[in-house]
Design an enzyme around this catalytic site. Structure first.
Site, PDB file in Angstrom:
ATOM      1  CG  ASN A  71      -0.221  -0.256   2.365  1.00 30.51           C
ATOM      2  OD1 ASN A  71       0.339  -1.300   2.744  1.00 30.51           O
ATOM      3  ND2 ASN A  71      -0.084   0.821   3.405  1.00 30.51           N
ATOM      4  CG  HIS A  78     -12.488   2.107   0.026  1.00 33.71           C
ATOM      5  ND1 HIS A  78     -11.225   2.936   0.473  1.00 33.71           N
ATOM      6  CD2 HIS A  78     -12.024   0.949   0.973  1.00 33.71           C
ATOM      7  CE1 HIS A  78     -10.428   2.484   1.368  1.00 33.71           C
ATOM      8  NE2 HIS A  78     -10.875   1.170   1.767  1.00 33.71           N
ATOM      9  CB  THR A  91     -28.234  -7.543   8.253  1.00 31.08           C
ATOM     10  OG1 THR A  91     -28.961  -7.658   9.572  1.00 31.08           O
ATOM     11  CG2 THR A  91     -29.171  -7.172   7.201  1.00 31.08           C
ATOM     12  CB  CYS A 118      -4.628   2.049   8.702  1.00 34.06           C
ATOM     13  SG  CYS A 118      -5.972   1.479   7.333  1.00 34.06           S
TER      14      CYS A 118
END
Length: 381
Positions: free
Chosen positions: A153, A203, A239, A327
């Site tokens: 990354n 994303h 869900t 992050c």
């Protein structure tokens, strides 16, 4: 004076990408029309279930997997956590990984340390790739899992995972690949990769935020980490996000369909940016292998400068970029991957990451070269 939003240049696409208009429209439409819980037995629930399973089948087809191997998650971080903790839910042991991995991997492993999980880091060469002799010297007796970023990354460096795959298969050890930056940018086929599990996030390839997946080889033993219902074949309770899953599938289908075109376009822009900065901002250092890297990523250092001060000035100049992993923002520590590559202090302290997408234009890149070089030369003087 701040730069108007319309004149800002976004060069932080490894952090996130702008979702495509078609994806935004599809997600909005699904929220309006298929909002029922896909676990419900009534007609509305069954309709939502069909949308969800269509997205699962499309993702599996695009990535060379079986639909039942796709587990929907909230994104890359959860997928990485689920893989590492799910495969290391047994007795104490070791996990093998390259030095300089993503915080989602490193911090998950640190949390497992009290349970007797020890990390064994493989050394990197100066280009950011795994040193093969480190694999040959590794004692695999107590290893329970291996994990690695396929495309880094921060540097964009693409690993040669074949030796790691071979070692894991030889010693019957599951292999997890962090493909969050790779998928959507370079070709990938799950069953051909040799991995037991791979993580991805929508994303990163112009899909919606808040959805990702962990693909797990059929038959592999993975313990769930969230207590709740029996969703995702009992591997991930909660869900399912029907609208986001549909948007993710559309974004990936578009990325795969346009992969060659996008790669050529972004690589040409990246090289134009690199050449311009090297000409106007000398001395510079490009970090990581230039032969084996993502087409959109440039990690570049400006020796003599402070990366954090440079980042602030670039932001004021209308350039959105980063020092590395979003992050790890807020951390003043140097990027672990640059340390692992043996970079000098003047290099890792002055490094910034410029990451493009196919939405960037030549005019933007030319403007970015001028703005960045102006900031760099002003700070040096």
């Amino acid at each position: 004076m701040s730069i108007p939003a319309s004149q800002r240049i976004f060069l932080d696409n490894n952090s996130t990408t702008r979702p495509l208009d078609d994806v935004v429209d599809l997600v909005a439409e699904q929220y309006r029309t298929h909002y029922a819980n896909p676990g419900s037995a009534h007609a509305d629930g069954r309709q939502a279930r069909r949308i969800l399973e269509d997205a699962r089948e499309q993702l599996a087809s695009l990535l060379g997997a079986h639909p039942q191997e796709v587990i929907f998650t909230s994104g890359g971080t959860e997928s990485i956590n689920l893989a590492i903790q799910g495969f290391l839910s047994g007795s104490p042991g070791e996990i093998v990984l390259p030095a300089g991995e993503h915080p989602a991997t490193l911090n998950t492993i640190r949390r497992l340390a009290p349970r007797g999980i020890k990390q064994i880091q493989l050394p990197l060469d100066a280009g950011g790739r795994i040193q093969t002799d480190g694999l040959l010297k590794q004692n695999w007796e107590h290893v329970q899992l291996a994990t690695a970023i396929l495309a880094h990354n921060e540097t964009g460096v693409i690993q040669d995972i074949a030796p790691l795959v071979e070692a894991c298969q030889k010693h019957h050890i599951p292999l997890h690949l962090d493909c969050v930056q790779a998928i959507g940018k370079i070709p990938f086929h799950f069953h051909d990769s040799g991995a037991t599990a791979v993580s991805l996030a929508a994303h990163k390839f112009h899909g919606p935020r808040g959805v990702g997946a962990l693909i797990v080889k059929e038959g592999a033993r993975l313990l769930p980490q969230i207590a709740g219902g029996h969703q995702e074949r009992g591997k991930r309770a909660g869900t399912e996000p029907v609208a986001l899953a549909a948007g993710m599938a559309l974004a990936l289908a578009t990325a795969v369909g346009e992969q060659e075109q996008r790669s050529n376009q972004t690589a040409a822009l990246r090289d134009r940016l690199q050449k311009g900065l090297q000409e106007l901002c000398s001395p510079t250092v490009v970090n990581g292998s230039q032969q084996h890297r993502l087409p959109n990523t440039l990690n570049i250092s400006f020796p003599g400068l402070d990366g954090e001060a440079l980042l602030i000035s670039l932001d004021l100049a209308g350039i959105s970029c980063s020092l590395g992993s979003a992050c790890a923002s807020g951390s003043r520590d140097p990027a672990p991957v640059l340390l692992a590559m043996g970079c000098e202090e003047c290099v890792y302290r002055s490094a910034v990451r410029l990451s493009l997408s196919f939405l960037n234009t030549k005019e933007e890149i030319d403007a970015a070269i001028l703005r960045i070089s102006k900031v760099v030369n002003q700070q040096r003087s």
